[in-house]
Design a protein around this motif. Structure first.
Motif, PDB file in Angstrom:
ATOM      1  N   GLU A 438     -25.028   0.097  55.986  1.00 17.43           N
ATOM      2  CA  GLU A 438     -23.588  -0.076  55.634  1.00 17.43           C
ATOM      3  C   GLU A 438     -22.944   0.474  54.535  1.00 17.43           C
ATOM      4  OE1 GLU A 438     -21.543  -4.015  55.398  1.00 17.43           O
ATOM      5  OE2 GLU A 438     -21.808  -4.585  57.704  1.00 17.43           O
ATOM      6  N   SER A 440     -22.603  -0.705  51.200  1.00 16.39           N
ATOM      7  CA  SER A 440     -22.418  -1.485  50.823  1.00 16.39           C
ATOM      8  C   SER A 440     -23.325  -2.196  49.739  1.00 16.39           C
ATOM      9  CB  SER A 440     -21.046  -2.223  50.788  1.00 16.39           C
ATOM     10  OG  SER A 440     -20.005  -0.858  51.397  1.00 16.39           O
ATOM     11  N   GLY A 470     -16.072  -4.596  56.635  1.00 17.44           N
ATOM     12  CA  GLY A 470     -16.049  -5.122  55.093  1.00 17.44           C
ATOM     13  C   GLY A 470     -15.023  -5.671  53.754  1.00 17.44           C
ATOM     14  N   TYR A 521     -10.361  -5.722  49.822  1.00 17.33           N
ATOM     15  CA  TYR A 521     -11.087  -4.723  50.298  1.00 17.33           C
ATOM     16  C   TYR A 521     -11.070  -3.801  49.804  1.00 17.33           C
ATOM     17  CZ  TYR A 521     -11.979  -1.178  54.099  1.00 17.33           C
ATOM     18  OH  TYR A 521     -13.198   0.245  54.332  1.00 17.33           O
ATOM     19  N   PRO A 523     -12.156  -0.356  48.548  1.00 16.36           N
ATOM     20  CA  PRO A 523     -11.530   0.857  48.605  1.00 16.36           C
ATOM     21  C   PRO A 523     -12.756   2.331  49.146  1.00 16.36           C
ATOM     22  CG  PRO A 523     -10.227   0.377  47.431  1.00 16.36           C
ATOM     23  CD  PRO A 523     -11.313  -0.666  47.575  1.00 16.36           C
ATOM     24  N   SER A 524     -13.519   3.063  49.938  1.00 16.65           N
ATOM     25  CA  SER A 524     -13.810   4.413  49.717  1.00 16.65           C
ATOM     26  C   SER A 524     -14.309   4.250  48.157  1.00 16.65           C
ATOM     27  CB  SER A 524     -14.175   4.520  50.967  1.00 16.65           C
ATOM     28  OG  SER A 524     -12.601   5.420  51.223  1.00 16.65           O
ATOM     29  N   GLY A 525     -15.235   4.173  48.196  1.00 16.64           N
ATOM     30  CA  GLY A 525     -15.623   5.418  46.659  1.00 16.64           C
ATOM     31  C   GLY A 525     -15.521   4.570  45.365  1.00 16.64           C
TER      32      GLY A 525
END
Length: 553
Positions: A438, A440, A470, A521, A523-525
């Protein structure tokens, strides 16, 4: 020359029996002697055979006649011994090297006697007896030396004669166990009756209606044996005169045989034949003289023959009375007097030394080695050795394989007992692998959350899970509502998106009265910086951290 007694050689055990019946066929008479253990003579009989009615030259007819004669007097023979007569036996005295082994000695004797036999050695049955050890002193340029040898008496008889005795015994339903030699049986009878002489030879004169036998015996051996048919000796009869007729009736137990027509002529002829035999022995140069003449027989003329010989020679003459000497009943005197040979057979067969000559069981030479057979046997032995070696290697390899198999089975059993641990490890490894796919780093999130959470004096986690999308789910237990609000603020400050938190009462045994489920959650980045947060300090008393329940959802 020095001589000793019969030497001991490595020989087969002498065959002897605890009880035997000895048989002799003499014209139309069957002479029977029975002996028990030790050679003791227990009975002696003379039975008539139907000479005029049957052909006794036929072995089968003769055997049946013998069976009928024995059955008529109630004799059950048991083991039977018979003897080859003098006229069927060839005698030879040999001097041979002193070989200690009987089989080697027999091989040498067979080789030497083959040159003297009038028939092939393959058709002969040969037996022998070592009589004494001879030592000859000989001088040469280097000085005196000693040469030793064995004096051996060899007796040979044609094989078909032996087969004839077997046929007679088979027809008579007799258990024939030995076939001796009548000449040596005479010596055994003299020995049993105490008439042998260690210094001089003894001449045994066996008087029969149709035959006169003279056996000269010395050193436990028959040195001379001769048989003469009873025909008038006219040229010497004038020199031998019988006195009164009562000589024939001197012994009332010894009646004159009905087969003798003229007792006086018979006695003169017998004396002439004996004198001839004694002269022949004296001329043979045996180096020993006759010291006694023993007269044996049951014709009734023995006393007259003894008187005639006493007048013509200085050699003492005695009459052999086996019945008196051996303790037989008086009514057996005449039967025993005419059964010298058969008594000797029975005595010898049951004595400790056994029969000296046995043509049924002769002393056999060593079997010559067959080199081809030896090589074949050697090859077979070598092949067997190779096979045994291969089987040994195979067995060793199988044993090692079995040991390895047992060890592997033990290891498999041990690994089966750890199967649950391995399954849990595989699940955890799969979870970690899924996390890595994934992209992460959930362990970093776990570390960040551990540093972000308030002190466990206010709040603690009851669960921790990560969803497929996620989403991180936290189960918390708090003392106050403010503690949950503080948790919300800290999570947002760390960079997480937090859904509104629902608070519900739920007291536990530690006094934490509020329960909530927190969803957040990443967040992306989102960048995780583990250096900024300051995790609460651990309690001073080293208390354990609050329990956390977690897993992949």
């Amino acid at each position: 020359m020095k001589s000793g007694s019969a030497p001991k050689i490595r020989a087969r055990g002498a065959r002897r029996w605890n009880a035997v019946t000895a048989l002799e066929i003499s014209g139309g008479l069957l002479r029977v002697a029975r002996a028990s253990a030790g050679g003791k003579i227990t009975d002696c009989l003379t039975l008539s055979l139907p000479v005029a009615e049957v052909d006794l030259d036929d072995p089968k007819v003769l055997g049946e006649a013998i069976a009928d004669a024995l059955s008529a007097v109630g004799v059950s023979p048991g083991p039977v011994v018979m003897g080859a007569p003098r006229e069927r036996v060839l005698l030879k005295t040999l001097d041979v090297p002193p070989l200690p082994d009987e089989r080697e000695l027999a091989s040498l004797i067979h080789y030497q006697i083959a040159r003297d036999l009038p028939f092939p050695l393959a058709e002969a049955v040969v037996d022998f007896r070592v009589t004494r050890r001879k030592s000859v002193t000989a001088g040469d340029d280097s000085g005196a030396g000693q040469k030793e040898s064995f004096e051996v008496v060899v007796a040979a008889v044609k094989r078909d004669s032996v087969d004839r005795f077997r046929e007679i015994a088979r027809a008579a339903r007799l258990n024939l166990v030995a076939l001796g030699w009548m000449g040596y049986a005479n010596f055994r009878c003299l020995q049993a009756c105490g008439h042998t002489d260690d210094e001089n030879a003894v001449a045994l004169v066996s008087v029969k209606p149709n035959l006169i036998n003279v056996d000269v015996i010395a050193h436990e051996s028959v040195l001379f044996s001769r048989g003469d048919s009873m025909r008038p000796a006219v040229e010497m009869s004038a020199d031998l005169v019988i006195g009164e007729t009562e000589n024939f009736n001197r012994d009332p137990d010894m009646a004159v045989s009905d087969e003798i027509d003229d007792p006086e002529v018979f006695a003169r002829t017998a004396a002439v034949n004996v004198a001839r035999s004694l002269h022949a022995f004296a001329g043979a140069g045996q180096g020993i003289s006759v010291g006694r003449i023993v007269i044996a027989g049951a014709t009734g003329c023995e006393w007259a023959v003894m008187d005639l010989l006493s007048e013509q020679t200085d050699i003492p003459c005695v009459f052999l009375d086996p019945a008196t000497t051996l303790g037989l009943p008086r009514e057996r005197r005449q039967a025993a007097a005419g059964s010298v040979s058969v008594i000797g057979l029975a005595h010898g067969a049951c004595s400790p030394n056994g029969l000296a000559f046995d043509f049924l069981n002769p002393k056999k030479p060593a079997v010559p080695r067959d080199l081809g057979r030896v090589k074949a046997l050697a090859g077979i032995v070598a092949a067997l050795a190779v096979l045994l070696t291969l089987f040994g290697v195979r067995a060793s390899m199988l044993r090692k394989r079995e040991e390895t198999h047992s060890l592997l089975l033990q290891q498999v059993a041990e690994e089966k007992s750890r199967q649950k641990i391995y399954r849990a490890g595989r699940i955890q490894a799969k979870t970690v692998a899924d996390w890595r796919k994934e992209g992460s780093d959930w362990l970093d999130h776990y570390a960040l959350l551990s540093a972000t959470l308030p002190s466990n004096k206010e709040i603690y986690l009851t669960s921790f899970s990560v969803g497929r999308s996620g989403t991180i789910r936290l189960g918390v237990q708090a003392r106050t509502g403010n503690a949950i609000a503080k948790l919300d603020a800290r999570l947002r400050a760390a960079g997480y998106d937090v859904r509104p938190i629902a608070i519900s009462p739920g007291s536990d045994r530690h006094g934490y009265v509020f329960r909530s489920s927190v969803e957040l959650y990443a967040p992306s980045g989102m960048k995780i910086d583990l250096t900024t947060p300051k995790p609460p300090t651990s309690p001073a008393n080293g208390a354990e951290p609050l329990p956390v329940k977690g897993g992949a959802g």
